[in-house]
Write an enzyme that holds these catalytic residues in place. Structure first.
Site, PDB file in Angstrom:
ATOM      1  N   THR A  29      -9.656  29.969 -13.045  1.00 10.13           N
ATOM      2  CA  THR A  29      -9.918  30.545 -11.788  1.00 10.13           C
ATOM      3  C   THR A  29      -9.656  32.064 -11.678  1.00 10.13           C
ATOM      4  O   THR A  29      -9.132  32.569 -12.482  1.00 10.13           O
ATOM      5  CB  THR A  29      -8.723  29.944 -10.919  1.00 10.13           C
ATOM      6  N   ASP A  30      -9.989  32.489 -10.524  1.00 16.26           N
ATOM      7  CA  ASP A  30      -9.744  33.992 -10.264  1.00 16.26           C
ATOM      8  C   ASP A  30      -8.365  33.876  -9.376  1.00 16.26           C
ATOM      9  O   ASP A  30      -7.740  33.028  -9.280  1.00 16.26           O
ATOM     10  CB  ASP A  30     -10.883  34.542  -9.425  1.00 16.26           C
ATOM     11  N   PHE A  31      -7.920  35.202  -8.957  1.00 14.25           N
ATOM     12  CA  PHE A  31      -6.872  35.081  -8.294  1.00 14.25           C
ATOM     13  C   PHE A  31      -6.499  34.496  -7.092  1.00 14.25           C
ATOM     14  O   PHE A  31      -5.406  34.163  -6.475  1.00 14.25           O
ATOM     15  CB  PHE A  31      -6.458  36.774  -8.058  1.00 14.25           C
TER      16      PHE A  31
END
Length: 155
Positions: A29-31
């Site tokens: 995932t991203d942030f």
């Protein structure tokens, strides 16, 4: 079901379609906790590779042949439909549609329950160790033949 106890599952085949369960981890995932677009490419790769594994085609065996063979992706078109998020349980569904000369035509979908998350149209080419295209080895073509939507077509 795993071939040997302790080995991870390579998924299973339903009809012509291979199904690979995948869990979304933090690293995917991203942030914001949404799956990063590049992670879908990895999920699709696992689906293609595990389809071959379940069908009896092993990458290491292709490389150990007298006339070694490998694959390269020559085209991938991805449509992103919905976001997947951390901890989601996904299914990567893969269909090997046909082979034409050195090219394999593959359709893939990633689902969360009944929701389509992403889909891909993929063309892979079988290559020799010199990087030049070649027809897939006969054993591989025979192993995949029952799953093709169309019979092999000449190049």
């Amino acid at each position: 079901m795993a071939d040997n106890p302790g080995e991870p599952s390579a998924g299973f085949i339903e009809g012509r379609e291979h199904v690979l369960p995948v869990r979304v981890y933090y690293e995917d995932t991203d942030f914001t906790g949404v799956v990063y677009h590049g992670s879908y490419v990895r999920f699709f790769e696992r689906g293609r590779s595990d389809f071959l594994r379940v069908a009896g085609v092993r990458h290491a065996e292709l490389l150990d042949r007298e006339d070694p063979a490998a694959f390269t992706i020559v085209r991938m078109e991805i449509d992103f439909r919905r976001p997947a998020r951390i901890d989601d349980a996904l299914q990567v569904r893969t269909v090997y549609d046909r082979v034409k000369g050195p090219r394999l035509f593959i359709g893939q979908r990633i689902l969360r329950g009944g929701d389509l998350i992403a889909q891909a149209a993929v063309q892979a080419a079988c290559i020799g160790m010199d990087g030049r295209p070649r027809k897939p080895p006969p054993g591989m073509a025979q192993a995949l033949a029952p799953y093709f939507a169309e019979p092999e077509t000449p190049a």
